[in-house]
Design a protein around this motif. Structure first.
Motif, PDB file in Angstrom:
ATOM      1  N   LEU A  93       0.825  -1.201   0.000  1.00  0.00           N
ATOM      2  CA  LEU A  93       0.000   0.000   0.000  1.00  0.00           C
ATOM      3  C   LEU A  93       0.861   1.253   0.000  1.00  0.00           C
ATOM      4  CD1 LEU A  93      -2.672  -1.154   2.601  1.00  0.00           C
ATOM      5  CD2 LEU A  93      -3.007  -0.933   0.147  1.00  0.00           C
ATOM      6  N   ASP A  99      -5.149  -1.472  -3.407  1.00  0.00           N
ATOM      7  CA  ASP A  99      -5.894  -2.445  -2.626  1.00  0.00           C
ATOM      8  C   ASP A  99      -5.096  -3.744  -2.599  1.00  0.00           C
ATOM      9  OD1 ASP A  99      -7.873  -3.618  -1.151  1.00  0.00           O
ATOM     10  OD2 ASP A  99      -9.471  -3.348  -2.619  1.00  0.00           O
ATOM     11  N   THR A 200      -4.816  -0.605   6.669  1.00  0.00           N
ATOM     12  CA  THR A 200      -4.977  -0.141   5.294  1.00  0.00           C
ATOM     13  C   THR A 200      -5.067   1.378   5.260  1.00  0.00           C
ATOM     14  OG1 THR A 200      -6.130  -2.171   4.667  1.00  0.00           O
ATOM     15  CG2 THR A 200      -6.460  -0.246   3.254  1.00  0.00           C
ATOM     16  N   HIS A 204      -2.069   4.265   3.894  1.00  0.00           N
ATOM     17  CA  HIS A 204      -2.357   5.283   2.884  1.00  0.00           C
ATOM     18  C   HIS A 204      -2.200   6.696   3.445  1.00  0.00           C
ATOM     19  CE1 HIS A 204      -4.040   2.033   0.402  1.00  0.00           C
ATOM     20  NE2 HIS A 204      -3.944   2.881  -0.600  1.00  0.00           N
TER      21      HIS A 204
END
Length: 237
Positions: A93, A99, A200, A204
Motif C-alpha cells: 500500500l 488495494d 490499510t 495510505h
C-alpha cells in the motif's frame, strides 16, 4: 474493461478468467514478473487495472509496483499477498497499490474489489464536463477538482497522488475539521467492509502525508483514539 493479471499460478489464472468472462472483462494473463512488467510498459494505455501477485519468477511484485508507478500514478493496482503477511500488505500500500487481496481468496472477492475501483473511476470519468475548472473543494490553502484530479496546496500543484490517496484527501478535505474514524474511511473510500483492517487506512495516510508536506505544513491531523481530520486553517499564519 481490460485487466492485466500478473500471477505465476496458471490454474488460479484459469479459474479467475472464467469469472472475468462472466463480467465481460477482457484480461491478459502473464506468469512471469519481468514479462508482466514489460507487457504493461509496452502498452501502458491499454490496461484499465492491474492485478499483481507479490511472489513471481524473475521479478517480485513489489518491484513491479514501483516501476509501474513511475509510468502511471493513476492505473489501479490490486496486489495479491500470502496469508498473514501483514508487512507485505502495508509495504504494498505504501509503494502505490490501491488495494490488496489475501491468498487464498474467493474469485468473487477479487471481482468485488475490482468493481469497487471501477465504480470510483466511472464517477470521475462520467462527471459533467461543464464543471471542469470549478474546484469542488476550496479551503483556506487547498483547492481540489475531482473531475480533472487537479490539486493545489499552498498555491502549488500537488502531483503524484495514487487514486486512493486522492480519494482519501477528497473525503477528508470535503468536510474540514470533521474527524473520521478508520472504519468510516474504509467504508467511504474503499466502498466495502475491511472487517476492522485499519492498517490499510494508516498506510495510505502515511504515504499521503509524505506527499502533502512537500508543499507546506501538514494538513491531515491525527485525533488520537478516534481517527483523522483535515484542517488547514492554522497551517500558515
Amino acid at each position: 474493461m481490460k485487466i492485466l493479471m500478473i500471477e505465476d499460478n496458471e490454474s488460479v489464472c484459469e479459474m479467475i478468467e472464467m469469472f472475468f468472462l462472466k463480467e465481460e472483462w477482457e484480461a491478459t494473463f502473464v506468469h512471469n514478473g519481468k514479462k508482466g512488467l514489460e507487457t504493461y510498459l509496452n502498452h501502458p494505455d491499454e490496461f484499465d487495472l492491474i492485478v499483481l501477485d507479490i511472489m513471481l519468477p524473475e521479478m517480485d511484485g513489489m518491484t513491479i509496483c514501483k516501476e509501474i508507478r513511475k509510468e502511471s500514478k493513476h492505473v489501479p493496482i490490486i496486489m495479491l499477498t500470502a496469508k498473514d503477511t501483514e508487512s507485505d500488505e502495508v509495504i504494498g500500500l505504501e509503494i502505490g497499490a490501491d488495494d490488496y487481496v489475501t491468498k487464498p481468496f474467493s474469485p468473487l472477492t477479487l471481482v468485488a474489489r475490482i468493481k469497487s475501483l471501477k465504480r470510483r473511476a466511472e464517477v470521475v470519468n462520467d462527471a459533467d464536463s461543464n464543471t471542469q475548472g470549478q474546484y469542488e473543494v476550496d479551503t483556506q490553502h487547498l483547492k481540489l477538482d475531482r473531475n480533472t484530479r487537479e490539486v493545489l496546496l499552498y498555491d502549488k500543484p500537488l502531483e503524484g497522488l495514487t487514486p486512493k490517496e486522492f480519494d482519501l484527501l477528497y473525503t477528508l478535505a470535503n468536510s474540514p475539521r470533521r474527524v473520521f474514524s478508520r472504519e468510516q474511511l474504509l467504508q467511504m473510500v474503499w466502498d466495502y467492509e475491511y472487517f476492522g483492517d485499519e492498517r490499510t487506512v494508516d498506510a495510505h495516510i502515511k504515504k499521503l502525508r509524505q506527499k502533502l508536506v512537500q508543499n507546506g505544513p501538514q494538513v491531515i491531523h491525527t485525533v488520537w483514539g478516534v481517527g483523522y481530520k483535515f484542517d488547514d486553517t492554522g497551517a500558515i499564519e
